[in-house]
Scaffold this motif. Structure first.
Motif, mmCIF file in Angstrom:
data_model
loop_
_atom_site.group_PDB
_atom_site.id
_atom_site.type_symbol
_atom_site.label_atom_id
_atom_site.label_comp_id
_atom_site.label_asym_id
_atom_site.label_seq_id
_atom_site.Cartn_x
_atom_site.Cartn_y
_atom_site.Cartn_z
ATOM 1 N N VAL A 97 -55.085 -10.025 8.231
ATOM 2 C CA VAL A 97 -54.898 -8.566 8.151
ATOM 3 C C VAL A 97 -54.265 -8.156 6.832
ATOM 4 C CG1 VAL A 97 -54.601 -8.486 10.648
ATOM 5 C CG2 VAL A 97 -52.575 -8.480 9.187
ATOM 6 N N VAL A 98 -53.641 -9.088 6.114
ATOM 7 C CA VAL A 98 -53.003 -8.736 4.854
ATOM 8 C C VAL A 98 -54.036 -8.363 3.800
ATOM 9 C CG1 VAL A 98 -51.541 -9.632 2.981
ATOM 10 C CG2 VAL A 98 -51.025 -10.227 5.350
ATOM 11 N N ASN A 99 -55.211 -8.973 3.854
ATOM 12 C CA ASN A 99 -56.184 -8.807 2.782
ATOM 13 C C ASN A 99 -56.621 -7.361 2.551
ATOM 14 O OD1 ASN A 99 -59.257 -9.046 1.738
ATOM 15 N ND2 ASN A 99 -57.999 -10.693 0.913
ATOM 16 N N PRO A 100 -57.062 -6.622 3.586
ATOM 17 C CA PRO A 100 -57.460 -5.233 3.324
ATOM 18 C C PRO A 100 -56.325 -4.373 2.771
ATOM 19 C CG PRO A 100 -58.323 -5.970 5.421
ATOM 20 C CD PRO A 100 -57.351 -7.012 4.966
ATOM 21 N N LEU A 101 -55.104 -4.629 3.224
ATOM 22 C CA LEU A 101 -53.970 -3.873 2.710
ATOM 23 C C LEU A 101 -53.742 -4.187 1.241
ATOM 24 C CD1 LEU A 101 -51.519 -4.326 5.727
ATOM 25 C CD2 LEU A 101 -53.030 -2.400 5.249
ATOM 26 N N LYS A 118 -56.719 8.609 6.336
ATOM 27 C CA LYS A 118 -57.411 8.037 7.497
ATOM 28 C C LYS A 118 -57.655 6.534 7.313
ATOM 29 C CE LYS A 118 -62.223 8.875 6.094
ATOM 30 N NZ LYS A 118 -63.513 9.475 6.505
ATOM 31 N N GLU A 119 -57.825 6.083 6.060
ATOM 32 C CA GLU A 119 -58.016 4.654 5.807
ATOM 33 C C GLU A 119 -56.725 3.887 6.047
ATOM 34 O OE1 GLU A 119 -61.546 4.381 2.511
ATOM 35 O OE2 GLU A 119 -59.573 4.999 1.800
ATOM 36 N N TRP A 120 -55.605 4.439 5.551
ATOM 37 C CA TRP A 120 -54.312 3.803 5.811
ATOM 38 C C TRP A 120 -54.033 3.765 7.307
ATOM 39 C CZ3 TRP A 120 -52.342 0.877 2.343
ATOM 40 C CH2 TRP A 120 -52.412 1.200 0.983
ATOM 41 N N VAL A 125 -53.537 0.759 12.463
ATOM 42 C CA VAL A 125 -53.906 0.609 13.876
ATOM 43 C C VAL A 125 -54.567 -0.741 14.117
ATOM 44 C CG1 VAL A 125 -55.396 1.501 15.709
ATOM 45 C CG2 VAL A 125 -54.101 3.088 14.282
ATOM 46 N N SER A 126 -55.467 -1.140 13.224
ATOM 47 C CA SER A 126 -56.119 -2.441 13.357
ATOM 48 C C SER A 126 -55.119 -3.580 13.244
ATOM 49 C CB SER A 126 -57.203 -2.594 12.277
ATOM 50 O OG SER A 126 -58.239 -1.669 12.462
ATOM 51 N N PHE A 271 -57.799 -1.832 19.833
ATOM 52 C CA PHE A 271 -57.061 -1.338 18.668
ATOM 53 C C PHE A 271 -57.897 -1.494 17.396
ATOM 54 C CE2 PHE A 271 -53.302 -1.114 21.242
ATOM 55 C CZ PHE A 271 -52.439 -0.273 20.553
ATOM 56 N N VAL A 272 -58.536 -2.656 17.254
ATOM 57 C CA VAL A 272 -59.299 -2.931 16.037
ATOM 58 C C VAL A 272 -60.471 -1.974 15.897
ATOM 59 C CG1 VAL A 272 -60.814 -4.605 14.915
ATOM 60 C CG2 VAL A 272 -58.620 -5.348 15.848
ATOM 61 N N PHE A 273 -61.227 -1.756 16.979
ATOM 62 C CA PHE A 273 -62.355 -0.851 16.896
ATOM 63 C C PHE A 273 -61.897 0.592 16.682
ATOM 64 C CE2 PHE A 273 -64.834 -4.346 18.552
ATOM 65 C CZ PHE A 273 -66.059 -4.153 17.938
ATOM 66 N N THR A 274 -60.750 0.945 17.249
ATOM 67 C CA THR A 274 -60.198 2.274 16.992
ATOM 68 C C THR A 274 -59.855 2.429 15.515
ATOM 69 O OG1 THR A 274 -59.270 2.403 19.229
ATOM 70 C CG2 THR A 274 -58.342 3.878 17.563
ATOM 71 N N GLY A 275 -59.252 1.395 14.946
ATOM 72 C CA GLY A 275 -58.922 1.421 13.524
ATOM 73 C C GLY A 275 -60.147 1.542 12.649
#
Length: 298
Positions: A97-101, A118-120, A125-126, A271-275
């Motif tokens: 999860v660190v990579n996209p951030l 909305k991207e943040w 959330v993901s 959560f992931v799909f919501t994100g």
């Protein structure tokens, strides 16, 4: 969306296949053989079987291709393979999860890309979802500090490679870029594998053969072609698909290794799909206007 989901499944299968390969070979040696084989096969196809269709890189493009091989192959996958010897798969999934951030941060710094709220929000959330799924695994894990450090180095390296690829703007087909960066990544790993794994045995059994076939054809070739396509669209949004990697990994582990899918995994999936939906990557329907535009353009 289909390409993103397919990439996620293929990318997640890579970690599962590594576990099979590690039963028969040290990590860097295994990776070196894989990358050299994959790069050579793609180049053979590109410049022999499809002779004249794909161009050779120009002089100015060799440096970016080498750096992509260093960041995306040697460092990211090399560190990941080495870390998987001592780090649990649960923690490995969490670090993804660190990579996209990191990509979002680096993109805002080096390419002046504005990161929308909305991207943040979607990434946060993901990330919460993946933490929910992974924390139970961490409680019983035996991850080493060196393994954690190696994983972080690998994730930072891949984030740098993703942003650099977008900034370099190579005028080459994704298949050609993938071939050279994988080959360069394997060449770079030759010396480290010889120095760090000298004397360690390699057993050419079914585990190693299965790993090589799947990782070369499914992951190093097809998945990376998809990866470069997604990066060309948007580096930040491409990396958001990595959030799905742990979820796909749980499913593959259940199918191939018989591991149980818990309620935490189900909650994390929501959560992931919501994100993904919040970031705009996941669209549940197509607007009438979009359908009309698509129809007129076809």
């Amino acid at each position: 969306m289909f390409r993103g989901i397919l990439f996620t499944i293929l990318w997640a299968s890579g970690a599962v296949s590594v576990k099979f390969g590690l039963l028969s070979s040290p990590p860097l040696t295994m990776g070196t053989i894989r990358f050299l084989l994959a790069g050579s096969l793609i180049l053979l196809y590109v410049y022999l079987f499809r002779k004249g269709k794909y161009p050779l890189p120009q002089k100015r493009e060799w440096k970016p291709l080498f750096l992509l091989g260093f960041f995306n192959t040697s460092m990211y996958l090399g560190c990941g393979f080495w870390a998987l010897q001592t780090v649990s798969s649960g923690f490995f999934n969490l670090v993804v999860v660190v990579n996209p951030l990191l990509v979002a941060l680096l993109s805002s710094i080096f390419t002046k890309r504005f990161i929308q709220k909305k991207e943040w929000l979607g990434m946060i959330v993901s990330a919460i979802g993946l933490i929910i799924a992974t924390l139970p695994l961490l409680e019983n894990s035996h991850s080493s500090l060196s393994g954690i450090f190696l994983l972080m180095i690998g994730m930072v390296s891949m984030a740098i490679g993703s942003v650099y690829f977008q900034k370099a703007k190579l005028q080459l087909p994704s298949l050609v870029i993938n071939a050279w960066q994988v080959l360069f990544g394997g060449l770079i790993l030759i010396v480290p594998s010889m120095v760090l794994e000298m004397g360690k045995p390699i057993v050419f059994d079914k585990n190693l053969i299965i790993y090589m076939l799947w990782s070369v054809l499914g992951v190093s070739i097809f998945a990376m072609v998809l990866w470069f396509y997604l990066l060309n669209q948007d580096a930040v949004k491409a990396n958001i698909w990595l959030f799905l990697t742990p979820i796909a990994g749980y499913v593959l582990s259940f199918m191939l290794l018989g591991e149980e899918i818990t309620k935490f995994d189900v909650i994390a999936t929501l959560f992931v799909f919501t994100g993904l939906y919040l970031t705009g990557n996941l669209r549940l329907n197509i607007s009438p206007r979009h359908r009309l535009e698509k129809k007129l353009g076809s």
